[in-house]
Design a protein around this motif. Structure first.
Motif, PDB file in Angstrom:
ATOM      1  N   ALA A 182     -42.557 -97.415 -13.481  1.00  0.00           N
ATOM      2  CA  ALA A 182     -41.915 -98.241 -14.508  1.00  0.00           C
ATOM      3  C   ALA A 182     -42.974 -99.164 -15.119  1.00  0.00           C
ATOM      4  N   ALA A 183     -43.802 -99.772 -14.258  1.00  0.00           N
ATOM      5  CA  ALA A 183     -44.866-100.653 -14.774  1.00  0.00           C
ATOM      6  C   ALA A 183     -45.873 -99.843 -15.585  1.00  0.00           C
ATOM      7  N   ALA A 184     -46.221 -98.653 -15.119  1.00  0.00           N
ATOM      8  CA  ALA A 184     -47.198 -97.820 -15.826  1.00  0.00           C
ATOM      9  C   ALA A 184     -46.685 -97.444 -17.215  1.00  0.00           C
ATOM     10  N   THR A 185     -45.376 -97.182 -17.321  1.00  0.00           N
ATOM     11  CA  THR A 185     -44.786 -96.836 -18.627  1.00  0.00           C
ATOM     12  C   THR A 185     -45.004 -97.989 -19.605  1.00  0.00           C
ATOM     13  N   VAL A 186     -44.710 -99.193 -19.131  1.00  0.00           N
ATOM     14  CA  VAL A 186     -44.824-100.376 -19.993  1.00  0.00           C
ATOM     15  C   VAL A 186     -46.290-100.622 -20.370  1.00  0.00           C
ATOM     16  N   GLN A 187     -47.176-100.349 -19.423  1.00  0.00           N
ATOM     17  CA  GLN A 187     -48.604-100.636 -19.643  1.00  0.00           C
ATOM     18  C   GLN A 187     -49.365 -99.442 -20.223  1.00  0.00           C
ATOM     19  N   ASN A 188     -48.607 -98.401 -20.621  1.00  0.00           N
ATOM     20  CA  ASN A 188     -49.226 -97.175 -21.167  1.00  0.00           C
ATOM     21  C   ASN A 188     -50.297 -96.597 -20.258  1.00  0.00           C
ATOM     22  N   LYS A 189     -50.029 -96.623 -18.962  1.00  0.00           N
ATOM     23  CA  LYS A 189     -50.985 -96.045 -18.016  1.00  0.00           C
ATOM     24  C   LYS A 189     -50.504 -94.661 -17.605  1.00  0.00           C
ATOM     25  N   GLU A 190     -51.401 -93.883 -17.027  1.00  0.00           N
ATOM     26  CA  GLU A 190     -51.019 -92.594 -16.457  1.00  0.00           C
ATOM     27  C   GLU A 190     -50.022 -92.837 -15.326  1.00  0.00           C
ATOM     28  N   PRO A 191     -48.986 -92.003 -15.205  1.00  0.00           N
ATOM     29  CA  PRO A 191     -48.018 -92.231 -14.113  1.00  0.00           C
ATOM     30  C   PRO A 191     -48.599 -91.899 -12.744  1.00  0.00           C
ATOM     31  N   LEU A 192     -47.929 -92.398 -11.710  1.00  0.00           N
ATOM     32  CA  LEU A 192     -48.335 -92.093 -10.339  1.00  0.00           C
ATOM     33  C   LEU A 192     -47.426 -90.978  -9.812  1.00  0.00           C
ATOM     34  N   THR A 193     -47.984 -89.781  -9.680  1.00  0.00           N
ATOM     35  CA  THR A 193     -47.221 -88.706  -9.031  1.00  0.00           C
ATOM     36  C   THR A 193     -48.064 -88.197  -7.871  1.00  0.00           C
ATOM     37  N   LEU A 194     -47.409 -87.891  -6.778  1.00  0.00           N
ATOM     38  CA  LEU A 194     -48.119 -87.429  -5.586  1.00  0.00           C
ATOM     39  C   LEU A 194     -47.709 -85.986  -5.311  1.00  0.00           C
ATOM     40  N   SER A 195     -48.697 -85.125  -5.039  1.00  0.00           N
ATOM     41  CA  SER A 195     -48.379 -83.713  -4.808  1.00  0.00           C
ATOM     42  C   SER A 195     -48.040 -83.482  -3.340  1.00  0.00           C
ATOM     43  N   ARG A 196     -47.583 -82.274  -3.048  1.00  0.00           N
ATOM     44  CA  ARG A 196     -47.256 -81.906  -1.657  1.00  0.00           C
ATOM     45  C   ARG A 196     -48.501 -81.841  -0.788  1.00  0.00           C
ATOM     46  N   THR A 197     -49.676 -81.668  -1.414  1.00  0.00           N
ATOM     47  CA  THR A 197     -50.906 -81.610  -0.618  1.00  0.00           C
ATOM     48  C   THR A 197     -51.489 -83.002  -0.390  1.00  0.00           C
ATOM     49  N   GLU A 198     -50.890 -84.004  -1.032  1.00  0.00           N
ATOM     50  CA  GLU A 198     -51.438 -85.365  -0.941  1.00  0.00           C
ATOM     51  C   GLU A 198     -50.657 -86.285  -0.015  1.00  0.00           C
ATOM     52  N   ALA A 199     -49.339 -86.098   0.034  1.00  0.00           N
ATOM     53  CA  ALA A 199     -48.534 -87.107   0.731  1.00  0.00           C
ATOM     54  C   ALA A 199     -47.146 -86.593   1.085  1.00  0.00           C
ATOM     55  N   TYR A 200     -46.609 -87.139   2.171  1.00  0.00           N
ATOM     56  CA  TYR A 200     -45.210 -86.868   2.517  1.00  0.00           C
ATOM     57  C   TYR A 200     -44.290 -87.389   1.407  1.00  0.00           C
ATOM     58  N   ILE A 201     -44.687 -88.499   0.766  1.00  0.00           N
ATOM     59  CA  ILE A 201     -43.870 -89.000  -0.353  1.00  0.00           C
ATOM     60  C   ILE A 201     -43.808 -87.920  -1.433  1.00  0.00           C
ATOM     61  N   GLY A 202     -44.932 -87.202  -1.611  1.00  0.00           N
ATOM     62  CA  GLY A 202     -44.975 -86.110  -2.583  1.00  0.00           C
ATOM     63  C   GLY A 202     -44.028 -84.989  -2.185  1.00  0.00           C
ATOM     64  N   VAL A 203     -43.991 -84.673  -0.890  1.00  0.00           N
ATOM     65  CA  VAL A 203     -43.091 -83.622  -0.388  1.00  0.00           C
ATOM     66  C   VAL A 203     -41.639 -84.023  -0.645  1.00  0.00           C
ATOM     67  N   LEU A 204     -41.331 -85.271  -0.303  1.00  0.00           N
ATOM     68  CA  LEU A 204     -39.969 -85.803  -0.455  1.00  0.00           C
ATOM     69  C   LEU A 204     -39.504 -85.685  -1.910  1.00  0.00           C
ATOM     70  N   ILE A 205     -40.350 -86.175  -2.824  1.00  0.00           N
ATOM     71  CA  ILE A 205     -39.943 -86.203  -4.230  1.00  0.00           C
ATOM     72  C   ILE A 205     -39.907 -84.783  -4.803  1.00  0.00           C
ATOM     73  N   ASP A 206     -40.842 -83.928  -4.382  1.00  0.00           N
ATOM     74  CA  ASP A 206     -40.841 -82.548  -4.870  1.00  0.00           C
ATOM     75  C   ASP A 206     -39.588 -81.812  -4.392  1.00  0.00           C
ATOM     76  N   ASP A 207     -39.255 -81.965  -3.116  1.00  0.00           N
ATOM     77  CA  ASP A 207     -38.039 -81.330  -2.588  1.00  0.00           C
ATOM     78  C   ASP A 207     -36.815 -81.782  -3.382  1.00  0.00           C
ATOM     79  N   LEU A 208     -36.719 -83.089  -3.598  1.00  0.00           N
ATOM     80  CA  LEU A 208     -35.527 -83.621  -4.268  1.00  0.00           C
ATOM     81  C   LEU A 208     -35.434 -83.149  -5.707  1.00  0.00           C
ATOM     82  N   THR A 209     -36.551 -83.291  -6.439  1.00  0.00           N
ATOM     83  CA  THR A 209     -36.480 -83.015  -7.873  1.00  0.00           C
ATOM     84  C   THR A 209     -36.455 -81.514  -8.176  1.00  0.00           C
ATOM     85  N   GLN A 210     -37.008 -80.689  -7.277  1.00  0.00           N
ATOM     86  CA  GLN A 210     -37.011 -79.246  -7.524  1.00  0.00           C
ATOM     87  C   GLN A 210     -35.787 -78.555  -6.948  1.00  0.00           C
ATOM     88  N   LEU A 211     -35.397 -78.975  -5.751  1.00  0.00           N
ATOM     89  CA  LEU A 211     -34.325 -78.245  -5.059  1.00  0.00           C
ATOM     90  C   LEU A 211     -32.992 -78.977  -5.062  1.00  0.00           C
TER      91      LEU A 211
END
Ligand code: FAD
Length: 671
Positions: free
Chosen positions: A430-459
């Motif tokens: 949300a802060a990155a959107t306001v500040q026109n920064k690149e968003p923070l996304t984490l991949s499945r190879t980078e973090a469990y948070i990435g696994v969690l969000i990928d599972d939720l948003t894809q499946l």
């Protein structure tokens, strides 16, 4: 760190450390103020979200029902565990709040799964509920750029982003702020909803049903209506909490004791130790259910409204009723966990139930050690709305409404850590959107948070989703010990992580690399190492470096031992336990990680490979588990990439499948 043992009790500790309890501390709200980020909800997702956005310099407002419930642990008094401990470390690596607060509020610290490899160790702590809340509240009150206001949010302020077409479900809107219960409008460039179990929340005990987000808290009806009007796909889930027992009415004499680790291991990379000494930790105790509860539960289903509710509950943290109905009368473990140093309550983990109060009382008293127990309050269930997480991007921004983010239990997850992990990503984005920064996304190879969000948003999910190490394909890389090396730099570069933490991580890395260089340069014959280190596993005669010797997964070979043998090179590291442990873990996994990295690359290069539709998953040429064979045969993935996204299919099975399909294609090409 100032320690509890220096004070007589928790209250004196809090006073001396100026962790004050603010009953009604509120920012004053000026409707003309325009915020960059508004966060709705002060639970675990909300506290991480508002802290993350404010740390990035966004003008942030946290709106929540009550100040006193900011950081409230609605159910179990514990943080971390298997899979969840990984999330905690990752949140900490991104400078989040919960890990540091647990290091100053735990009553018992224990790393679970020690019998397995360090990649799946689960740092966990039994937490003093009150202390945790106060630590979080204190942290937020001292966060620059963050205002806190207590009120109920009823609606979203929206505008059309483009011309709406006939199908209103496709209309892209923009979120411009929120509407409070008293009619006040507050403008914001982005809004994050983290309302947990509150959307049309309804609690049940026996046949008693009443609207509530959790006991003592009103539900969020207005916001649920707003999301429905926007045509978000929504569903209904349920969960529950056990009765609480008076601590002094339990007979602990014949129960199994579980004590904390010595020394207790902190969650935060910034802390070398936690706030209590090992000897001051409180014990947990284990009892079990007797066969008689089977009858009690089965004979009273007609007075247990919650179990008949048409909504899925948490598969991996089920109610005692679900366990009995699913697995029968076998003894189920019940852990008796303290709720805090000054609390007179015990939390019976595993006894979540929604029977009428008198029957809960009977149930409690049937357990060994609890024959005379007094129930302080009954357990209850809650059913609530959630939004299908396929409605959100990996940034956690909704697809239908620009500037609107969702995080936490509202996305179908369960657990404080899962909520906190999403909160930090939503706040940063949300802060990155306001500040026109690149968003923070984490991949499945980078973090469990990435696994969690990928599972939720894809499946998506149709039951409360919780984290397990088995959900992560790249477990050897995503370890709790290396979360800072994986994430801190990324967080620092976008302004989410402080300079202090980034420098701390760089310093640790430098120490580890320097020590590894030295360990690689000290070489001897294995017979000499064997004699000096007492390691029985190294039979082969070879010339090996100290680092190679560390690769043996035994406790005999420790960095500290090598340092003692070679003080001229390694004296500077011998007392740095955390760094020594991390080097040992790096060494143990080096070879396996090399193999896994090559396998990842192989899958990445060929993930578009088509799986023939006539493939026979029962063939002996594939050594898959029964579950994997069934899932693949049922889902019929068209490509290797699609197969790799099926939950429960391991990375090694994907590599096998890839090689099998390639071999088959080659054979057919030749014929
Ligand atoms: P919450 O922690 O629920 O926080 C939501 C916040 O939003 C609250 O502060 C609330 O006041 C605020 N809020 C809501 N609506 C509004 C509004 N309109 N305006 C302003 N503020 C609002 N998890 C497990 O892992 N295992 C379990 O066994 C388990 N059992 C549970 C049992 C019960 C009865 C409950 C209630 C929860 C249980 N949980 C369990 C879930 C766990 O509590 C949540 O996963 C976690 O707290 C979710 O965090 P969150 O930030 O999404 O929401």
């Amino acid at each position: 760190m100032i320690r509890l043992t220096q004070f007589k009790n928790v209250s004196t500790f809090l006073r001396k450390n100026s962790i004050k309890y603010y009953g009604t501390h509120l920012s004053s709200i000026n409707p003309d103020d325009k915020y960059d980020v508004i966060v709705i909800g002060g639970g675990h997702a909300g506290t991480e979200a508002c802290s993350a956005a404010a740390r990035m310099g966004a003008k942030t407002l946290l709106l929540t029902h009550k100040f006193s419930t900011i950081g409230e642990m609605s159910c179990n008094p514990s943080f971390g565990g298997i899979g969840k401990g990984h999330l905690m470390r990752e949140i900490d690596a991104l400078d989040g709040v919960c890990a540091r607060c647990c290091d100053i509020s735990g009553v018992q610290y224990k790393v679970l799964n020690r019998s397995k490899g360090p990649a799946v160790w689960g740092p966990r702590a039994q937490i003093d509920r009150d202390l945790y809340k106060k630590a979080v509240q204190n942290e937020l009150l001292n966060t620059p750029n963050l205002d806190i206001y207590c009120s109920s949010v009823e609606d979203l302020l929206l505008s059309d982003l483009n011309d709406s077409d006939e199908d209103s479900s496709k209309t892209v809107k923009k979120c411009n702020g929120i509407l409070l219960k008293d009619g006040t409008k507050i403008n914001a460039k982005t809004v994050i909803i983290t309302t947990g179990t509150f959307l049309r929340g309804q609690i049940n005990i026996g046949l008693d049903i009443r609207p509530a987000g959790r006991i003592g808290d009103e539900p969020a009806i207005g916001l649920a209506n707003s999301l429905e009007a926007l045509k978000f796909r929504m569903g209904r889930l349920k969960t529950g909490t056990p009765p609480r027992i008076k601590k002094d009415t339990i007979d602990y004499s014949n129960l199994i004791v579980q004590s904390g680790d010595n020394p207790p291991v902190p969650f935060s990379f910034l802390n070398e130790r936690v706030w209590i000494d090992a000897k001051d930790q409180l014990n947990c105790y284990m009892t079990h259910t007797p066969p008689s509860i089977g009858e009690l539960i089965k004979n009273n289903l007609h007075v247990n409204y919650h179990v008949t509710q048409d909504a899925n509950g948490p598969r991996y943290c089920p109610s005692i009723e679900s366990k009995i109905l699913r697995f029968g009368h076998k003894p189920h473990q019940i852990w008796l966990e303290p709720e805090g140093f000054d609390s007179d309550l015990i939390y019976p983990q595993g006894l979540s139930c929604t029977l009428p109060e008198d029957l809960q009382h009977k149930l409690v008293r049937s357990l060994p050690g609890l024959e005379n127990a007094v129930m302080a309050r009954p357990g209850y269930g809650v059913t609530y709305d959630f939004v299908d997480p396929r409605e959100i991007y990996a940034t956690l921004e909704t697809k239908k409404v620009k500037g609107l983010f969702l995080a936490g239990q509202i996305n179908g997850t369960t657990g404080y850590e899962e909520a906190a992990g999403q909160g930090i990503i939503a706040g940063a984005n949300a802060a990155a959107t306001v500040q026109n920064k690149e968003p923070l996304t984490l991949s499945r190879t980078e973090a469990y948070i990435g696994v969690l969000i990928d599972d939720l948003t894809q499946l998506g999910t149709n039951e409360p989703y919780r984290m397990f190490t088995s959900r992560a394909e790249f477990r050897l890389l995503l370890r709790p010990d290396n979360a800072d090396f994986r994430l801190t730099k990324k967080g620092f570069e976008m302004g989410l992580v402080s300079k202090k933490r980034y420098e701390h991580m760089c310093e640790t890395k430098e120490r580890i690399n320097k020590a590894i260089g030295i360990l690689k340069s000290i070489k001897k014959n294995t017979s000499e190492w064997r004699e000096q280190l007492g390691n029985e596993k190294t039979r082969a005669q070879a010339y090996r470096s100290a680092y190679e010797m560390l690769t043996f997964a035994t406790d005999d070979v420790e960095v500290q031992k090598v340092a003692k043998l070679h003080p001229e090179h390694l004296d500077w590291i011998k007392d740095d336990r955390s760094v020594c442990d991390r080097i040992k873990i790096e060494a143990m996994y080096e070879h396996a990680i090399g193999l896994q990295s090559r396998a990842i690359e192989e899958v990445r290069q060929d993930e578009g490979l088509i799986i023939p539709s006539d493939i026979d998953y029962s063939t002996n040429a594939l050594s898959l588990s029964v579950e994997e064979r069934e899932k693949l045969a049922m889902i019929e993935p068209q490509t290797i990439a699609a197969a790799s996204r099926i939950q429960g299919i391991t990375p090694s099975s994907i590599v096998q499948l890839l090689r099998y399909v390639k071999r088959r294609n080659q054979r057919q090409a030749i014929n």
